[in-house]
Motif scaffolding. Structure first.
Motif, PDB file in Angstrom:
ATOM      1  N   MET A   1       0.815  -1.208   0.000  1.00 26.81           N
ATOM      2  CA  MET A   1       0.000   0.000   0.000  1.00 26.81           C
ATOM      3  C   MET A   1       0.852   1.262   0.000  1.00 26.81           C
ATOM      4  N   VAL A  51      -3.589   4.062  -3.110  1.00 24.77           N
ATOM      5  CA  VAL A  51      -4.814   3.512  -2.492  1.00 24.77           C
ATOM      6  C   VAL A  51      -6.110   4.139  -3.034  1.00 24.77           C
ATOM      7  N   GLY A  52      -6.177   4.234  -4.349  1.00 22.48           N
ATOM      8  CA  GLY A  52      -7.419   4.680  -4.985  1.00 22.48           C
ATOM      9  C   GLY A  52      -7.541   6.174  -5.160  1.00 22.48           C
ATOM     10  N   ALA A  76       6.102  -6.756  -4.552  1.00 24.49           N
ATOM     11  CA  ALA A  76       5.314  -5.673  -3.955  1.00 24.49           C
ATOM     12  C   ALA A  76       4.473  -4.980  -5.026  1.00 24.49           C
ATOM     13  N   ALA A  83      -4.220  -6.056  -6.166  1.00 23.52           N
ATOM     14  CA  ALA A  83      -5.191  -5.409  -5.269  1.00 23.52           C
ATOM     15  C   ALA A  83      -6.040  -4.410  -6.054  1.00 23.52           C
ATOM     16  N   LEU A  84      -5.382  -3.640  -6.939  1.00 29.99           N
ATOM     17  CA  LEU A  84      -6.097  -2.652  -7.745  1.00 29.99           C
ATOM     18  C   LEU A  84      -7.153  -3.324  -8.627  1.00 29.99           C
ATOM     19  N   SER A  87     -10.373  -3.610  -7.092  1.00 24.11           N
ATOM     20  CA  SER A  87     -10.986  -2.363  -6.638  1.00 24.11           C
ATOM     21  C   SER A  87     -12.163  -1.966  -7.528  1.00 24.11           C
ATOM     22  N   ILE A  89     -14.317   1.243  -6.802  1.00 26.70           N
ATOM     23  CA  ILE A  89     -14.803   2.334  -5.963  1.00 26.70           C
ATOM     24  C   ILE A  89     -15.874   3.154  -6.676  1.00 26.70           C
TER      25      ILE A  89
ATOM     26  N   PRO B  65       5.001   2.292   7.415  1.00 24.57           N
ATOM     27  CA  PRO B  65       3.873   2.404   8.347  1.00 24.57           C
ATOM     28  C   PRO B  65       3.405   1.064   8.909  1.00 24.57           C
ATOM     29  N   PHE B  91      -5.710  -3.093   4.237  1.00 21.08           N
ATOM     30  CA  PHE B  91      -4.771  -3.283   3.130  1.00 21.08           C
ATOM     31  C   PHE B  91      -4.113  -4.651   3.282  1.00 21.08           C
ATOM     32  N   ASP B  93      -1.134  -5.523   3.139  1.00 24.30           N
ATOM     33  CA  ASP B  93       0.120  -5.507   3.917  1.00 24.30           C
ATOM     34  C   ASP B  93      -0.080  -5.880   5.376  1.00 24.30           C
ATOM     35  N   TYR B 118      -8.221  -2.552  -1.568  1.00 22.14           N
ATOM     36  CA  TYR B 118      -7.181  -1.739  -2.185  1.00 22.14           C
ATOM     37  C   TYR B 118      -7.241  -0.305  -1.654  1.00 22.14           C
ATOM     38  N   SER B 119      -8.468   0.154  -1.398  1.00 25.54           N
ATOM     39  CA  SER B 119      -8.677   1.556  -1.040  1.00 25.54           C
ATOM     40  C   SER B 119      -9.714   1.641   0.084  1.00 25.54           C
ATOM     41  N   ILE B 140      -4.082   2.516   8.294  1.00 22.05           N
ATOM     42  CA  ILE B 140      -2.664   2.655   8.630  1.00 22.05           C
ATOM     43  C   ILE B 140      -2.006   3.566   7.589  1.00 22.05           C
ATOM     44  N   GLY B 141      -0.840   4.064   7.919  1.00 22.95           N
ATOM     45  CA  GLY B 141      -0.111   4.865   6.947  1.00 22.95           C
ATOM     46  C   GLY B 141       0.252   6.236   7.500  1.00 22.95           C
ATOM     47  N   SER B 351       6.917  -5.552   2.610  1.00 18.46           N
ATOM     48  CA  SER B 351       7.967  -5.523   1.593  1.00 18.46           C
ATOM     49  C   SER B 351       8.771  -4.229   1.668  1.00 18.46           C
ATOM     50  N   GLU B 352       8.192  -3.187   2.304  1.00 13.53           N
ATOM     51  CA  GLU B 352       8.911  -1.921   2.472  1.00 13.53           C
ATOM     52  C   GLU B 352       9.803  -1.957   3.706  1.00 13.53           C
TER      53      GLU B 352
END
Lengths: 90, 375
Positions: A1, A51-52, A76, A83-84, A87, A89, B65, B91, B93, B118-119, B140-141, B351-352
């Protein structure tokens, strides 16, 4: 994300003025453009998507450079695009 | 230097590497912190440290995060997710981040309804389509992500959606940097500043670092060349006795940030008096909670939350890694008990995270050094 992924604005979404259709790596999804309401965005422009939401307007060459880098980071990036794809939205 | 050919502009990379070497004063050592997990990723992936002189060390900061969420908050979120009418959304993650006893994935396997989104707007959509369920978004973030949550809450309020709430874990980058600057464990010479966070907050909030700590701070992009360029700019400031905020990533980061995003955060959220960070402990004014006016969307007000506090596992040294005191491979359990498949600490989950990034790319990098030496 954590990633910001370049997307190309390809069209508007009639029923929602703050959304636009954005092509991210060949995946077309509705993305919220509200944070860039001060920018004069039009189809063909590139944005960084997170994230959108479109976070910032970028140039096409910057978009290409970021895309090259993202392709190199592997899992990643694949996870983010997967994930997208899920989505939807509105 | 044969591997600079991997860079987008090999000539520029060579020139930067040469200038960086030339700028180092003989006998002086330089330690720069990259705050953002994205930078850590680029540094390990491209073996950036191989192109830097020995006098320059890059250390990794708390800018992932996922990595800074304490175990107790994961347990609290799982507690909410186990309520029979709740759909917890998160998310991807977060799914494998260990709490005290389990992860979101474990709780899901045991029957809790936890869904990856995703969002935050996808979480809101789930709330719309499941009016009989309470839908909670595990937010989160850093400031990069907080506006997305804030705009989603504003949308929920506009639409009068009553079954949507946010378990707010948004954290703020400035107090984390200040905590590191005030930490006696680490002496730094400057910062490679975060890119995406700065698109939102701009560059001005970093000015105290230059003013009060007299350290250079360069907001940087994510390409290998950006990192080299930023190191060059940091060394240039030090050579000239300057400590300023500079924007290497001006092609994306506006100096004043994003007004609309900051207003959305300011409307929906308030700075908490204090918040616990994994590995760093409690930091004052370092996180966002929901504003009183949006209490109806605040999972912490809606649900009876245990407020679990769990000490970080003794074996895991994520705290030292997050503060840049230890390199990932210096942690006692790195690569043995703690791997991306079975992470003990959060730095190995995301992964970050510095540990996962080094685990995935570090050995590759060492291989490259050997090859480069032979070449």
């Amino acid at each position: 994300m954590c990633l910001g992924i370049p997307g190309e604005l390809v069209g508007t979404v009639e029923e929602f003025t703050d959304l636009a259709m954005v092509d991210v790596s060949g995946v077309r999804r509705r993305i919220n453009m509200g944070l860039l309401a001060d920018d004069d965005l039009k189809p063909g422009d590139w944005v960084l998507v997170h994230v959108g939401f479109a976070l910032s307007k970028i140039s096409e060459s910057e978009a290409k450079a970021v895309m090259d880098m993202l392709h190199g980071i592997g899992q990643a990036y694949t996870d983010e695009i997967d994930a997208l794809k899920e989505s939807d939205i509105s | 230097m044969r591997f600079v050919d991997e860079f987008r502009d090999a000539e520029t990379a060579r020139a930067l590497a040469a200038r960086i070497s030339a700028r180092c004063e003989p006998g002086r050592r330089y330690k720069f912190m990259e705050v953002c997990g994205g930078h850590t990723h680029t540094i390990y992936k491209h073996g950036i440290e191989d192109y830097l002189p020995e006098a320059v060390t890059l250390v990794h900061g708390p800018g992932c995060p996922v990595c800074v969420i304490p175990m107790g908050r994961v347990d609290d979120a799982i507690h909410i997710a186990r309520q029979p009418d709740v759909i917890m959304t998160s998310f991807g993650d977060m799914m494998r981040v260990p709490g005290g006893e389990s992860t979101f994935l474990d709780a899901k396997a045991e029957g809790a309804d936890i869904r990856m989104v995703y969002s935050p707007l996808d979480a809101l959509k789930i709330a719309r389509t499941h009016p009989d369920r309470r839908v909670v978004f595990m937010a989160i973030g850093f400031e990069t992500t907080a506006p997305s949550t804030a705009v989603t809450v504003l949308r929920a309020a506009e639409e009068g959606i009553e079954n949507f709430s946010v378990f707010c874990n948004h954290v703020l980058i400035i107090p984390a940097i200040k905590a590191i600057l005030d930490s006696p464990d680490l002496r730094l010479d400057g910062f490679i500043g975060p890119g995406h966070v700065s698109t939102i907050i701009g560059c001005r909030p970093y000015e105290f670092i230059a003013r009060d700590y007299r350290q250079p701070f360069v907001v940087a992009g994510f390409e290998p060349l950006d990192i080299l360029h930023s190191v060059d700019m940091l060394l240039g400031q030090l050579a000239e006795g300057r400590g300023e905020v500079e924007n290497q990533y001006a092609r994306v980061v506006p100096w004043d940030g994003n007004r609309i995003a900051m207003e959305a955060i300011g409307t929906v959220m308030r700075v908490r008096p204090h918040f616990e960070w994994r590995g760093l402990g409690f930091i004052s004014h370092s996180a966002l909670g929901m504003a009183e006016e949006y209490a109806a969307f605040d999972a912490e007000r809606i649900f009876d939350i245990p407020g679990t506090r769990i000490a970080d596992p003794k074996a895991c040294q994520c705290g030292e890694v997050l503060k840049g005191v230890l390199k990932p491979w210096e942690c006692k359990v790195f690569g043995t008990a703690c791997t991306p498949e079975t992470p003990i600490g959060t730095c190995m989950v995301s992964s970050e995270g510095a540990c996962a990034a080094y685990y995935n790319f570090g050995r590759f990098s060492r291989e490259r050094v050997r090859e480069a030496t032979r070449a």
